[in-house]
Design an enzyme around this catalytic site. Structure first.
Site, PDB file in Angstrom:
ATOM      1  N   HIS A   1      44.552 -12.607  35.510  1.00  2.49           N
ATOM      2  CA  HIS A   1      43.755 -11.479  35.965  1.00  2.49           C
ATOM      3  C   HIS A   1      42.706 -11.947  36.971  1.00  2.49           C
ATOM      4  O   HIS A   1      42.513 -11.330  38.023  1.00  2.49           O
ATOM      5  CB  HIS A   1      43.089 -10.822  34.754  1.00  2.49           C
ATOM      6  CG  HIS A   1      42.429  -9.510  35.040  1.00  2.49           C
ATOM      7  ND1 HIS A   1      42.983  -8.305  34.679  1.00  2.49           N
ATOM      8  CD2 HIS A   1      41.258  -9.213  35.637  1.00  2.49           C
ATOM      9  CE1 HIS A   1      42.176  -7.312  35.046  1.00  2.49           C
ATOM     10  NE2 HIS A   1      41.116  -7.846  35.632  1.00  2.49           N
ATOM     11  N   ASP A   2      42.035 -13.046  36.658  1.00  8.40           N
ATOM     12  CA  ASP A   2      41.009 -13.571  37.561  1.00  8.40           C
ATOM     13  C   ASP A   2      41.625 -13.939  38.907  1.00  8.40           C
ATOM     14  O   ASP A   2      41.114 -13.565  39.961  1.00  8.40           O
ATOM     15  CB  ASP A   2      40.329 -14.790  36.937  1.00  8.40           C
ATOM     16  CG  ASP A   2      39.172 -15.300  37.787  1.00  8.40           C
ATOM     17  OD1 ASP A   2      38.287 -14.494  38.129  1.00  8.40           O
ATOM     18  OD2 ASP A   2      39.156 -16.497  38.117  1.00  8.40           O
TER      19      ASP A   2
ATOM     20  N   VAL B   1      43.144 -10.826  41.241  1.00  7.19           N
ATOM     21  CA  VAL B   1      42.256  -9.797  41.785  1.00  7.19           C
ATOM     22  C   VAL B   1      41.739 -10.194  43.163  1.00  7.19           C
ATOM     23  O   VAL B   1      42.043  -9.573  44.161  1.00  7.19           O
ATOM     24  CB  VAL B   1      41.100  -9.490  40.820  1.00  7.19           C
ATOM     25  CG1 VAL B   1      40.081  -8.559  41.479  1.00  7.19           C
ATOM     26  CG2 VAL B   1      41.638  -8.847  39.552  1.00  7.19           C
TER      27      VAL B   1
ATOM     28  N   GLY C   1      41.164 -13.911  43.728  1.00  9.57           N
ATOM     29  CA  GLY C   1      41.232 -15.363  43.758  1.00  9.57           C
ATOM     30  C   GLY C   1      40.694 -15.985  42.485  1.00  9.57           C
ATOM     31  O   GLY C   1      39.965 -15.348  41.715  1.00  9.57           O
TER      32      GLY C   1
ATOM     33  N   SER D   1      35.220 -14.669  38.944  1.00  4.90           N
ATOM     34  CA  SER D   1      34.483 -13.422  39.155  1.00  4.90           C
ATOM     35  C   SER D   1      34.635 -12.471  37.961  1.00  4.90           C
ATOM     36  O   SER D   1      33.766 -11.627  37.728  1.00  4.90           O
ATOM     37  CB  SER D   1      34.938 -12.742  40.449  1.00  4.90           C
ATOM     38  OG  SER D   1      36.338 -12.588  40.477  1.00  4.90           O
TER      39      SER D   1
ATOM     40  N   ASP E   1      57.959  -9.299  23.116  1.00  2.00           N
ATOM     41  CA  ASP E   1      59.248  -9.939  22.836  1.00  2.00           C
ATOM     42  C   ASP E   1      59.610  -9.696  21.377  1.00  2.00           C
ATOM     43  O   ASP E   1      58.962 -10.237  20.473  1.00  2.00           O
ATOM     44  CB  ASP E   1      59.143 -11.444  23.108  1.00  2.00           C
ATOM     45  CG  ASP E   1      60.422 -12.199  22.797  1.00  2.00           C
ATOM     46  OD1 ASP E   1      61.403 -11.565  22.353  1.00  2.00           O
ATOM     47  OD2 ASP E   1      60.451 -13.429  22.993  1.00  2.00           O
TER      48      ASP E   1
ATOM     49  N   THR F   1      61.343 -13.598  19.666  1.00  3.48           N
ATOM     50  CA  THR F   1      60.480 -14.756  19.370  1.00  3.48           C
ATOM     51  C   THR F   1      59.081 -14.471  19.909  1.00  3.48           C
ATOM     52  O   THR F   1      58.642 -15.077  20.881  1.00  3.48           O
ATOM     53  CB  THR F   1      61.033 -16.053  20.002  1.00  3.48           C
ATOM     54  OG1 THR F   1      61.183 -15.859  21.423  1.00  3.48           O
ATOM     55  CG2 THR F   1      62.371 -16.434  19.395  1.00  3.48           C
TER      56      THR F   1
ATOM     57  N   ASP G   1      58.854 -18.682  25.855  1.00  2.56           N
ATOM     58  CA  ASP G   1      60.198 -19.190  26.111  1.00  2.56           C
ATOM     59  C   ASP G   1      60.961 -18.249  27.031  1.00  2.56           C
ATOM     60  O   ASP G   1      60.393 -17.293  27.571  1.00  2.56           O
ATOM     61  CB  ASP G   1      60.957 -19.396  24.786  1.00  2.56           C
ATOM     62  CG  ASP G   1      61.054 -18.126  23.943  1.00  2.56           C
ATOM     63  OD1 ASP G   1      60.875 -17.027  24.514  1.00  2.56           O
ATOM     64  OD2 ASP G   1      61.307 -18.228  22.732  1.00  2.56           O
TER      65      ASP G   1
END
Length: 339
Positions: free
Chosen positions: A76-77, A80, A82, A86, A259, A262, A267
């Site tokens: 996420h950082d 957005v 870079g 932030s 998932d 697993t 994986d």
């Protein structure tokens, strides 16, 4: 509310009998010219990576959902504006709403853990290690704790002094596939690397509201998405009934493992699930039918080692998006506030 791709973690540590070797030159990225390198703190703070590993490992013992949350946090950082930490700021000099206040950031967690790591690092190496690098190291430990071998992480990032909620334009599961490809492309991530990184959806959960339209209101002619495995859809409906069936408080607590096979392991089962019509997110399922991505989905479903190697490389590359280095930005004393 937009159906945003939310990944929070659930899994245990697993030893996988494969070895991922990312060549030093690849991890160091000597040709990129962005100033990152493996061992950046070897003299100024030689114990920083061990400090991060120890704290994340200890936290994981009490919170098996932590690794996917940290991978999501780091992604996420970076995606957005870079990899500049932030997302961690509580406020900035502009007094605009910051990234963590955006709707797309509501499900992110791990702030307190990053605070703990930063406090410990500051005790040993005052104002030396950036919060952006701490996030990158923590994400690497998350990958390791989820079952893949530990890879080398180039460092040398600096922290941003800005953060705006308005900068967040992360795609959601109903975003047209061409727009998703363009979103990643504008950040230097190729179509192939996008498919590789989607493998992170082999861990974590998604809230019912992010995919239940595929069960009940897909389109006017087909209430259920025909790409969704019918038996799987039936199972999903038990956890996620029709919208407005449950009271809001209860509905908010309903979520499903990304998932179903697993869910605790990072994986290649994500790709196996796609081929069986068992993807929760429509944007993931599209990768099976789009000719630009279908071949890789099939390849990774058959070759877990190939996917694992490429996942490590893609994480390293994502960690280079629009980084601040040299004298740009700062090294925060507190990850939540500019100096």
């Amino acid at each position: 509310m937009d159906r945003l791709m939310i990944t929070t973690a659930t899994f245990f540590t697993l030893c996988i009998i494969i070895t991922i070797i990312v060549p030093w030159s690849e991890a160091a990225g000597q040709s990129t010219g962005n100033g990152l390198r493996v061992g950046f703190y070897s003299r100024s703070c030689p114990n920083v990576e061990k400090i991060v590993a120890d704290i994340v490992s200890k936290a994981h013992q009490d919170d098996l959902k932590l690794p996917a949350a940290l991978i999501r946090f780091f992604s996420h950082d970076c995606l957005v504006k870079g990899c500049d930490a932030s997302i961690l700021l509580d406020a900035t000099a502009s007094h605009e709403p910051v990234e963590k206040q955006a709707q797309a950031s509501e499900m992110l967690r791990g702030y307190e853990l990053i605070d703990e790591i930063k406090d410990r690092v500051e005790q040993e190496c005052p104002q030396t290690v950036s919060c952006a690098d701490i996030l990158a190291f923590a994400a690497r430990e998350a990958v390791f704790l989820a079952g893949l071998p530990r890879h080398m992480v180039p460092s040398g990032r600096r922290d941003s002094r800005t953060s705006r909620a308005s900068d967040i334009t992360i795609p959601n599961p109903t975003t047209p596939f061409d727009e998703i490809i363009d979103y990643f492309s504008r950040r230097g991530i190729t179509i192939d690397e996008m498919v590789v990184l989607s493998g992170a959806h082999s861990i974590g959960i998604a809230h019912c509201s992010f995919f239940d339209y595929r069960l009940y209101t897909f389109n006017k002619d087909q209430p259920q998405d025909p790409a969704l495995n019918a038996s799987y859809a039936s199972e999903l409906s038990k956890t996620c009934p029709k919208p407005n069936t449950l009271n809001p408080a209860e509905a908010k607590q309903r979520n499903v493992e990304l998932d179903p096979t697993t869910p605790l392991v990072l994986d290649n089962h994500h790709y196996l699930n796609l081929l069986q019509g068992k993807a929760l997110l429509q944007s993931d399922q599209t990768m099976v039918t789009d000719p630009r991505t279908s071949g890789l989905v099939q390849q990774f479903a058959l070759d877990p080692e190939s996917w694992a190697r490429r996942f490590a490389k893609a994480m390293i590359k994502m960690g280079r998006i629009n980084v601040l280095t040299g004298n740009v930005g700062e090294i925060r004393k507190n990850c939540r506030a500019i100096n």
